[in-house]
Scaffold this motif. Structure first.
Motif, PDB file in Angstrom:
ATOM      1  N   GLN A 744       0.834  -1.203   0.000  1.00 39.75           N
ATOM      2  CA  GLN A 744       0.000   0.000   0.000  1.00 39.75           C
ATOM      3  C   GLN A 744       0.871   1.255   0.000  1.00 39.75           C
ATOM      4  O   GLN A 744       0.612   2.198  -0.768  1.00 39.75           O
ATOM      5  CB  GLN A 744      -0.937   0.024   1.217  1.00 39.75           C
ATOM      6  CG  GLN A 744      -1.674  -1.269   1.535  1.00 39.75           C
ATOM      7  CD  GLN A 744      -2.307  -1.926   0.332  1.00 39.75           C
ATOM      8  OE1 GLN A 744      -2.956  -1.277  -0.475  1.00 39.75           O
ATOM      9  NE2 GLN A 744      -2.109  -3.236   0.212  1.00 39.75           N
ATOM     10  N   VAL A 745       1.900   1.297   0.839  1.00 34.33           N
ATOM     11  CA  VAL A 745       2.686   2.523   0.941  1.00 34.33           C
ATOM     12  C   VAL A 745       3.507   2.758  -0.323  1.00 34.33           C
ATOM     13  O   VAL A 745       3.723   3.916  -0.731  1.00 34.33           O
ATOM     14  CB  VAL A 745       3.579   2.515   2.207  1.00 34.33           C
ATOM     15  CG1 VAL A 745       2.713   2.473   3.460  1.00 34.33           C
ATOM     16  CG2 VAL A 745       4.567   1.376   2.198  1.00 34.33           C
ATOM     17  N   CYS A 775       7.325   5.169   3.580  1.00 36.73           N
ATOM     18  CA  CYS A 775       7.919   4.016   2.882  1.00 36.73           C
ATOM     19  C   CYS A 775       9.212   3.575   3.567  1.00 36.73           C
ATOM     20  O   CYS A 775       9.466   2.371   3.714  1.00 36.73           O
ATOM     21  CB  CYS A 775       8.197   4.372   1.426  1.00 36.73           C
ATOM     22  SG  CYS A 775       6.737   4.378   0.378  1.00 36.73           S
ATOM     23  N   ALA A 776      10.032   4.536   3.968  1.00 39.71           N
ATOM     24  CA  ALA A 776      11.290   4.194   4.625  1.00 39.71           C
ATOM     25  C   ALA A 776      11.041   3.490   5.954  1.00 39.71           C
ATOM     26  O   ALA A 776      11.732   2.507   6.303  1.00 39.71           O
ATOM     27  CB  ALA A 776      12.107   5.469   4.847  1.00 39.71           C
ATOM     28  N   LEU A 777      10.057   3.953   6.700  1.00 38.14           N
ATOM     29  CA  LEU A 777       9.742   3.331   7.981  1.00 38.14           C
ATOM     30  C   LEU A 777       9.301   1.885   7.805  1.00 38.14           C
ATOM     31  O   LEU A 777       9.762   0.982   8.537  1.00 38.14           O
ATOM     32  CB  LEU A 777       8.631   4.131   8.676  1.00 38.14           C
ATOM     33  CG  LEU A 777       8.097   3.563   9.999  1.00 38.14           C
ATOM     34  CD1 LEU A 777       9.199   3.503  11.046  1.00 38.14           C
ATOM     35  CD2 LEU A 777       6.927   4.404  10.508  1.00 38.14           C
ATOM     36  N   VAL A 778       8.447   1.630   6.806  1.00 41.09           N
ATOM     37  CA  VAL A 778       7.954   0.272   6.587  1.00 41.09           C
ATOM     38  C   VAL A 778       9.051  -0.609   6.000  1.00 41.09           C
ATOM     39  O   VAL A 778       9.209  -1.784   6.376  1.00 41.09           O
ATOM     40  CB  VAL A 778       6.710   0.295   5.678  1.00 41.09           C
ATOM     41  CG1 VAL A 778       6.266  -1.122   5.319  1.00 41.09           C
ATOM     42  CG2 VAL A 778       5.569   1.050   6.356  1.00 41.09           C
ATOM     43  N   LEU A 791       3.805   0.204  14.798  1.00 42.64           N
ATOM     44  CA  LEU A 791       2.534   0.169  14.080  1.00 42.64           C
ATOM     45  C   LEU A 791       1.704   1.414  14.377  1.00 42.64           C
ATOM     46  O   LEU A 791       1.027   1.949  13.484  1.00 42.64           O
ATOM     47  CB  LEU A 791       1.755  -1.091  14.460  1.00 42.64           C
ATOM     48  CG  LEU A 791       2.357  -2.404  13.938  1.00 42.64           C
ATOM     49  CD1 LEU A 791       1.670  -3.602  14.571  1.00 42.64           C
ATOM     50  CD2 LEU A 791       2.252  -2.478  12.409  1.00 42.64           C
ATOM     51  N   GLY A 792       1.749   1.897  15.598  1.00 40.41           N
ATOM     52  CA  GLY A 792       1.044   3.128  15.924  1.00 40.41           C
ATOM     53  C   GLY A 792       1.590   4.317  15.160  1.00 40.41           C
ATOM     54  O   GLY A 792       0.838   5.187  14.695  1.00 40.41           O
ATOM     55  N   GLU A 793       2.927   4.363  15.002  1.00 37.48           N
ATOM     56  CA  GLU A 793       3.543   5.438  14.241  1.00 37.48           C
ATOM     57  C   GLU A 793       3.145   5.365  12.762  1.00 37.48           C
ATOM     58  O   GLU A 793       2.903   6.390  12.121  1.00 37.48           O
ATOM     59  CB  GLU A 793       5.067   5.370  14.389  1.00 37.48           C
ATOM     60  CG  GLU A 793       5.839   6.407  13.582  1.00 37.48           C
ATOM     61  CD  GLU A 793       5.530   7.835  14.006  1.00 37.48           C
ATOM     62  OE1 GLU A 793       5.845   8.752  13.220  1.00 37.48           O
ATOM     63  OE2 GLU A 793       4.975   8.040  15.103  1.00 37.48           O
ATOM     64  N   ARG A 797       1.181   8.286  10.711  1.00 35.68           N
ATOM     65  CA  ARG A 797       1.719   8.855   9.472  1.00 35.68           C
ATOM     66  C   ARG A 797       0.728   8.709   8.311  1.00 35.68           C
ATOM     67  O   ARG A 797       0.660   9.581   7.439  1.00 35.68           O
ATOM     68  CB  ARG A 797       3.047   8.174   9.121  1.00 35.68           C
ATOM     69  CG  ARG A 797       4.173   8.539  10.087  1.00 35.68           C
ATOM     70  CD  ARG A 797       5.516   8.229   9.483  1.00 35.68           C
ATOM     71  NE  ARG A 797       6.612   8.598  10.360  1.00 35.68           N
ATOM     72  CZ  ARG A 797       7.875   8.727   9.957  1.00 35.68           C
ATOM     73  NH1 ARG A 797       8.185   8.523   8.689  1.00 35.68           N
ATOM     74  NH2 ARG A 797       8.823   9.058  10.812  1.00 35.68           N
ATOM     75  N   LEU A 798      -0.015   7.630   8.290  1.00 37.70           N
ATOM     76  CA  LEU A 798      -1.049   7.472   7.258  1.00 37.70           C
ATOM     77  C   LEU A 798      -2.096   8.569   7.392  1.00 37.70           C
ATOM     78  O   LEU A 798      -2.572   9.125   6.388  1.00 37.70           O
ATOM     79  CB  LEU A 798      -1.709   6.094   7.357  1.00 37.70           C
ATOM     80  CG  LEU A 798      -0.923   4.924   6.773  1.00 37.70           C
ATOM     81  CD1 LEU A 798      -1.544   3.594   7.192  1.00 37.70           C
ATOM     82  CD2 LEU A 798      -0.875   5.019   5.241  1.00 37.70           C
TER      83      LEU A 798
END
Length: 825
Positions: A744-745, A775-778, A791-793, A797-798
């Protein structure tokens, strides 16, 4: 010729003659069927019988089905749902010679109305010299005094008119009403022609029926010629999807290539008009309006208007935008003007009206008021200016002979106090045309709406045909007919072949265009939220289905199973779909599921469906008929909750398939898919936090796989049973899984990279920066160490990304004026 073909033709001819004879025997039908053996009517009936066989109702059902496929519909004021357009399979046939008289009369009338308007908003000689009473003009609510002395851009008040005609039993045509403010119906005439042509495929060629396309092309050229720029941008200004004729407006905008815009889409700046788009403000040169002129500009007219454009009239008076028809033209719609048009025609054109008015007496003159009072039983009574009056029991025309004693007294009393509010008109008796009633052709009275438009040279062109409105009962009085119950195509035919003209490009055209054109911000907003609502409904359905069945037995009482069910309940309650149940027993869970499925008081699946339906209804000029039909389908009524949920999920899957495989990869599609990806990413993030963290049970992990629709993918990869890390990697971090968060991201980042930007400095915009960071976080996360904080972050961000997209692209009110770098093109 094969025997089967011969037999079919014989049957068609036999049915046609039987129907013609039966229609003529009905009595009042002879005024349209001049002779049951008339060649044109028999040709039409033969085409009809080829479709219907021996059952005329089959032809009626078929033409209705074609109208529904086209997307034709209308809405009654006060109703939210659209009704199907009532179309008869039998067209009205008018030959070239008779039509030529109608055409000349309509052109003469349009020119006369333009001349009067030019005088009323200019030198006002007609009032000053006593040819028109001042009260008749200034008493109309549609006379806009602020526009006196203003010359419209291009010099014309009228660009498009509609005129209602009635045909008497002896064949003469007379004018029943003029429509100048927001003349509706041209789109319905076009849709009627499309549906009837698909039903009676051979009629066009057999009778040389004249086509509508040249008329619409001439109108488009006429509007463009009135604009200052050589390649103008033209919009169709609609009040919105709740307007009764919104479906017609959407069809016309798509057919003519106009932008379908609402007041919120537009902004006036420095005496020019712009449309808010995802690429900034784009210049608008002309508006074909369907908005009441008093609501156009709250700064010029009604300050309470919430659907107008502040500053629009300034742009118009400066000549920078053409408005068709010009504000104030509705003053001539008043029924009372019919009493003066015959004399004005003689005075201003030197000739009598080719299409005479029905006899009209305006009671603002003493002699006429006395005549109406004396001849009450033989006249129709109505409001002079269209406003509700104290002396009449209804808004429309009322037959004086049908007033009760009390109503008659009330009318005469108010006539004495305010005679200028009333007109009396003769009772018009209408000709009839054939309509399918059961399995018979029967005569019904009709009126004809004809349309005229200015072409590129400023000359009036008349649509060959228009559309007929048919009364429900045989009573031939125009007052009884009202708006009519059925509509019919109107075919003008002759002996000369008709060129196959179309607004579509020629088959051998070399012009290629891949840019779909301007995307207004409101439309982008609608597509974005349509995607979000569809995904939201699908995620809620998944939770309901898992909770009710699938792999969990809530009544078993096992601790792990109960904990999983509790998390599912938390998920459903958390999105506001239902209240928390009293227990986790099957009965309470089923009751909760029922509320989450269909309760209008919660954010249930039915409520979410309603949101999606309303958005689709307001975007029908850009959605396929199949997509609209699926979204408008009634809520499933299967007895079992699981069956209902399954039926809905299959419908959601069909809609997703249409959007994925049938929508062009335009900016509109990207916003639709952006909405889907953000909503799906949010849902899978929440599911992973509820069911995929350390200590998750087998039931939890299986539920997570169900949420991500990844059970089969997991079992194909892993044969040793369910384990937490592989499940989390597949559902959250695998960029190759179209249901995973990582997918998705990446899709979100790609969409934002392809959408337009405002600055040309090569720097990323805020929404693009936000997507890159997400994207970088995921991408750097690991399934083995993924925790609730991460997951909360991601979810936060979404949400920030969604806000950034809305702030950049979904411009409303004064929003487009605050952004830096906006181009005024």
């Amino acid at each position: 010729m094969e025997l089967a073909t011969q037999a079919a033709l014989f049957d068609a001819g036999t049915h046609a003659r039987r129907w013609a004879d039966g229609y003529a025997a009905a009595g009042t039908g002879a005024d349209v069927f001049h002779d049951p053996g008339d060649a044109a009517w028999l040709a039409m009936l033969e085409e009809l019988s080829a479709v219907a066989g021996d059952d005329l109702s089959h032809a009626r059902e078929r033409v209705q089905r074609h109208a529904a496929d086209i997307g034709t519909g209308f809405r009654i004021i006060g109703e939210e749902a659209e009704r199907p357009w009532p179309l008869s399979p039998v067209p009205l046939l008018i030959d070239d010679a008779e039509w030529a008289t109608i055409e000349r009369g309509v052109v003469q009338r349009a020119e006369l109305l333009e001349t009067i308007l030019r005088d009323l908003y200019g030198p006002a000689h007609l009032v000053a010299r006593g040819h028109l009473p001042a009260t008749l003009v200034t008493g109309s609510p549609f006379y806009l005094r602020p526009l006196v002395g203003v010359t419209p851009p291009g010099g014309c008040h009228l660009h498009f008119v509609a005129i209602d005609l009635g045909r008497g039993p002896s064949g003469e045509w007379r004018v029943l009403a003029d429509h100048l403010r927001t003349p509706t119906g041209a789109g319905y005439a076009l849709e009627n022609r499309l549906a009837v042509s698909r039903t009676l495929g051979g009629l066009q060629g057999r009778l040389n029926v004249r086509r509508h396309a040249p008329f619409f092309a001439a109108f488009r050229d006429g509007l463009a010629a009135s604009c200052r720029r050589s390649d103008p941008r033209i919009g169709l200004l609609t009040p919105g999807r709740y307007n009764p004729s919104y479906a017609e407006q959407a069809h016309l905008a798509r057919y003519l290539g106009f932008l379908l815009v609402e007041g919120d889409d537009l902004a006036a700046l420095e005496d020019k008009l712009y449309v808010r788009t995802i690429g900034g403000l784009k210049r608008v040169d002309a508006l074909w309006r369907r908005l009441d002129p008093r609501l156009l500009d709250p700064l010029a007219f009604d300050s309470h208007s919430r659907i107008g454009v502040p500053g629009l009239i300034d742009s118009w008076t400066e000549g920078n935008v053409v408005i068709a028809n010009a504000p104030g033209s509705g003053v001539l719609e008043s029924t009372a003007f019919g009493a003066f048009l015959p004399q004005l025609a003689t005075r201003l054109t030197g000739a009598d009206l080719i299409l005479p008015n029905i006899a009209t007496w305006w009671c603002g003159q003493p002699a006429e008021a006395e005549h109406v009072a004396a001849e009450l039983d033989s006249l129709l009574l109505s409001s002079a200016f269209g406003a509700r009056t104290l002396g009449l029991p209804a808004d429309g025309a009322v037959a004086g002979a049908e007033l009760t004693r009390e109503q008659r007294a009330a009318f005469l009393d108010d006539l004495t106090r305010r005679p200028q509010d009333y007109v009396g008109q003769e009772v018009v008796r209408l000709s009839s045309m054939p309509v399918v009633i059961g399995d018979r052709l029967e005569p019904r009275p009709f009126t004809l709406r004809v349309f005229a438009a200015r072409d590129g040279d400023g000359r009036w062109q008349v649509m060959p045909g228009g559309f007929a409105r048919i009364g429900e009962h045989p009573d031939p009085r125009a007052a009884v007919l009202g708006e009519g119950t059925w509509s019919a195509d109107v075919c003008v035919f002759g002996s000369d072949p008709v060129p196959q003209t179309s607004l579509l490009p020629a088959a051998d055209s070399l012009h290629v265009r891949r840019n779909p054109g301007t995307l207004p911000s409101r439309v982008a907003d609608n597509f974005y939220w349509l995607g979000r609502y569809l995904e939201r409904g699908e995620a809620l359905l998944a939770a309901i289905r898992v909770m009710l069945g699938n792999s969990i037995d809530a009544d078993a009482g096992a601790a792990l199973g109960t904990r999983t069910v509790g998390a599912l309940v938390d998920a459903i309650v958390g999105v506001g779909a239902a209240p928390r149940p009293d227990s986790l027993r099957r009965h309470d869970l089923t009751q909760m599921a029922r509320i989450a499925m269909e309760s209008p008081d919660w954010q249930s699946v039915a409520t979410i469906n309603g949101h999606a339906q309303r958005i689709a209804a307001g975007s029908r000029d850009r959605l396929s008929a199949d997509m609209v039909r699926l979204l408008d389908a009634p809520f499933p009524t299967q007895r079992g909750m699981l069956d209902r949920a399954g039926s809905l999920q299959r419908r959601y899957a069909a809609i997703a398939g249409l959007s994925a495989e049938h929508m062009g990869r335009t900016a509109a599609w990207r916003f639709h898919d952006l909405g889907r990806r953000i909503e799906r990413g949010t849902a899978i993030t929440r599911a992973a936090r509820a069911f995929g963290l350390a200590g998750a049970s087998v039931d939890d992990l299986s539920t997570l796989l169900d949420f991500a629709d990844s059970q089969i993918s997991y079992r194909q990869r892993y044969l040793t049973g369910i384990a937490r890390v592989p499940v989390v990697d597949l559902t959250v971090l695998d960029p190759g899984n179209p249901r995973a968060l990582a997918f998705q991201v990446e899709a979100i980042r790609d969409h934002l990279a392809r959408l337009p930007v405002l600055d040309d400095d090569g720097m990323a915009e805020p929404q693009q920066v936000e997507a890159t960071g997400l994207c970088a976080l995921v991408a750097t996360a690991q399934a083995s160490t993924l925790d609730a904080a991460t997951l909360g972050e991601v979810e936060r961000r979404l949400m920030r990304l969604s806000d950034a997209i809305a702030h950049r692209y979904f411009l409303r009110g004064a929003e487009p004026l605050r952004a830096s770098g906006l181009t005024l093109a």
